[in-house]
Enzyme design. Structure first.
Site, PDB file in Angstrom:
ATOM      1  N   CYS A  69       0.819  -1.206   0.000  1.00  0.00           N
ATOM      2  CA  CYS A  69       0.000   0.000   0.000  1.00  0.00           C
ATOM      3  C   CYS A  69       0.860   1.267   0.000  1.00  0.00           C
ATOM      4  CB  CYS A  69      -0.923  -0.010   1.219  1.00  0.00           C
ATOM      5  SG  CYS A  69      -2.009  -1.464   1.247  1.00  0.00           S
ATOM      6  N   CYS A 151      -3.407  -0.736  -3.453  1.00  0.00           N
ATOM      7  CA  CYS A 151      -4.086  -0.237  -2.256  1.00  0.00           C
ATOM      8  C   CYS A 151      -3.473   1.067  -1.770  1.00  0.00           C
ATOM      9  CB  CYS A 151      -4.042  -1.301  -1.149  1.00  0.00           C
ATOM     10  SG  CYS A 151      -2.397  -1.956  -0.822  1.00  0.00           S
TER      11      CYS A 151
END
Ligand code: ZNA
Length: 245
Positions: A69, A151
């Site tokens: 992420c 993400c």
């Protein structure tokens, strides 16, 4: 002639196999032999224009991409600039080509032939010669899987040196963007790479299509950044990731 041909094929095959292993072995804790076997199974003994992206599912299942992420970087028509940066700033960004499978197969060409157990590196279909060729199907399948795990804040480097920075026919537009899901991806930060003689920037109309393609809830931003500023971020590790541009 026959001796020369079979010698050439054998050397070519050795070559991709040894490249595969030497690149793979840089990543610890993976069984490169198992990966090579799964890789070969996708295209060996098949018509090189009839290898669908699903042929690589078993390979991808063996080494799934892990979500990273806020570091995941996508690109279209900016390969050299992007990898020049990610090679030096692994602390900030990771591209598909920085993962095990992406780095092992980057810049390689391969295919099989019906009735042969060999891997060929010459005489394979060109990228656009047929859609279901082994190389294109691999990149389609792997970029889909990489985008599936995107993400947090995601970055995409697009080129200001072409007519249409966001082109619907690119892998980025047709495969990656549609897979960004608002449940995982918070924001898409577009970096327009501005080289000397740039002809487009963040104001380009094609970027409206990009905004409209994004899943509702994903925030969009775009910033024009000179190529030299991107290189500076690469050469100065003291620059914080968030301050690169
Ligand atoms: N590493 C790769 O070779 C590769 C990576 C190939 C295809 C896709 N990807 C993924 S998708 C990459 O990680 C990016 O996030 C995405 C870029 O795909 P794109 O938007 O289609 O960008 P592009 O610059 O047009 O193509 C990317 C690469 O694909 C090129 O550098 C070539 O290696 C290959 N390619 C694309 N179109 C052609 C081609 N090779 C030969 N002829 C083409 N017409």
């Amino acid at each position: 002639l026959i001796l020369g041909l079979s010698l050439g094929l054998t050397l070519g095959r050795r070559n991709i196999k040894s490249t595969f292993f030497s690149r793979c072995e840089k990543f610890k804790e993976h069984d490169c032999k198992k990966l090579w076997d799964l890789f070969e199974k996708a295209y060996v003994n098949k018509d090189p224009c009839n290898v669908p992206m699903e042929a690589y599912n078993p390979l991808l299942a063996e080494v799934p991409f892990k979500p990273q992420c806020n570091k995941m970087m996508f690109w279209s028509k900016t390969k050299d600039v992007v990898h020049g940066l990610t090679a030096k700033r692994k602390d900030c960004f990771v591209t598909l080509e920085d993962t095990l499978l992406g780095s092992v197969l980057d810049d390689l060409t391969w295919c099989g032939k019906e009735g042969s157990k060999d891997t060929f590196t010459a005489g394979c279909p060109e990228w656009s010669e047929c859609v279901n060729n082994p190389v294109r199907s691999f990149w389609n399948r792997s970029s889909a899987a990489f985008a599936d795990v995107a993400c947090g804040d995601v970055t995409a480097m697009l080129s200001g040196s072409i007519d249409t920075p966001f082109n619907s026919t690119s892998n980025f537009a047709s495969i990656e963007v549609p897979r960004f899901k608002a449940s995982r991806v918070k924001k898409l930060n577009v970096v327009m790479v501005i080289q000397k003689n740039a002809i487009s920037n963040c104001n380009h109309p094609s970027l409206k299509n990009l905004r409209q393609s994004l899943d509702t809830g994903i925030t969009y931003s775009c910033k024009d950044v000179s190529e030299s500023r991107i290189q500076e971020c690469g050469s100065k590790p003291e620059i914080a990731c968030g301050a690169c541009w």
